[in-house]
Write an enzyme that holds these catalytic residues in place. Structure first.
Site, short mmCIF file in Angstrom:
data_model
loop_
_atom_site.label_atom_id
_atom_site.label_comp_id
_atom_site.label_asym_id
_atom_site.label_seq_id
_atom_site.Cartn_x
_atom_site.Cartn_y
_atom_site.Cartn_z
N SER A 119 0.83 -1.20 0.00
CA SER A 119 0.00 0.00 0.00
C SER A 119 0.88 1.26 0.00
CB SER A 119 -0.98 -0.06 1.18
OG SER A 119 -1.98 0.93 1.06
N ASP A 174 -10.11 -5.07 -3.96
CA ASP A 174 -9.55 -4.07 -3.04
C ASP A 174 -10.45 -2.83 -2.99
OD1 ASP A 174 -7.99 -2.08 -1.74
OD2 ASP A 174 -6.13 -3.00 -2.44
N HIS A 208 -7.96 -5.45 0.48
CA HIS A 208 -6.72 -4.67 0.71
C HIS A 208 -5.89 -5.42 1.74
CE1 HIS A 208 -4.27 -1.17 0.15
NE2 HIS A 208 -4.24 -0.91 1.44
#
Length: 230
Positions: A119, A174, A208
């Site tokens: 991320s 995600d 995610h």
């Protein structure tokens, strides 16, 4: 690690089981620490590789109503046209370059180092690899995007890493960093570095987060680029 923040604790490290001849530096996501990723790498380790998972400094994050949390740089918004923390991103990249230099001083050449992250950490790993003069072995970029993309040239980058190997991974469900961000990023990366060395893998149903298959793909990528040399 961060010259401007002496309170940042030392990285979580999975030491090599024998003499370290290669290293992986992996950067966690927003609000996290390096500990969970160090555990993940302990599960896929190779005996000659040292895995370094630094912790981001704690700072207020605009996206989260200025609440302070571990963050490599400020995040103002999550839409593709959100303003970006240019000075924060550049400073964070300098801190990571200093960490790479430290490993080189410890005897591991930069071309035996893979940079990676998840991320926000993945975004920083891509930006750092594309802007450093240190020749790296590769980048493993998970569930992320390329920050300051407009600052990069239309054609290939110059410098040390124009032929760098990049493994980019993304979950197709995600909700935080949509798959589209990953797809746009990989298309941009293929114009900046040798496109034959850019691999994009997606994982069905993954949000995610990470998954076992992804970690096995990461292990395969690392072990291929950082084979034992003794």
């Amino acid at each position: 690690m961060c010259g401007n923040n002496m309170s940042t604790p030392l990285p979580a490290i999975v030491p090599a089981a024998r003499k370290a001849t290669a290293a992986v530096i992996f950067l966690h996501g927003l609000g996290d620490t390096g500990h969970g990723w160090a555990e993940a790498f302990a599960g896929i380790r190779s005996s000659h590789i040292k895995y370094i998972c630094p912790h981001a400094p704690v700072r207020p994050v605009t996206l989260n109503m200025n609440v302070a949390m571990p963050s490599w740089f400020d995040i103002i918004g999550l839409s593709p046209d959100s303003q970006e923390d240019e000075s924060g991103i550049k400073q964070a990249a300098e801190n990571i370059k200093a960490l790479i230099d430290q490993e080189v001083k410890n005897g591991i050449p930069s071309n035996r180092i893979i940079l990676g992250g998840f991320s926000q950490g993945g975004a920083l790993s891509l930006y750092t690899a594309l802007t450093t003069q240190q020749k790296l072995a590769g980048v493993t970029a998970l569930s992320c995007w390329l920050p300051l993309r407009a600052s990069f040239p239309q054609g290939p980058i110059g410098g040390a890493n124009r032929d760098i190997s990049i493994l980019q991974c993304h979950g197709d469900c995600d909700p935080l960093v949509p798959l589209m961000f990953g797809s746009l990023t990989v298309e941009k990366l293929k114009t900046l570095v040798n496109p034959a060395n850019v691999t994009f893998k997606t994982y069905e149903g993954m949000m995610h987060s990470s998954c076992q298959q992804e970690m096995m793909d990461v292990k395969q990528f690392i072990d291929k680029l950082l084979p034992p040399i003794d």
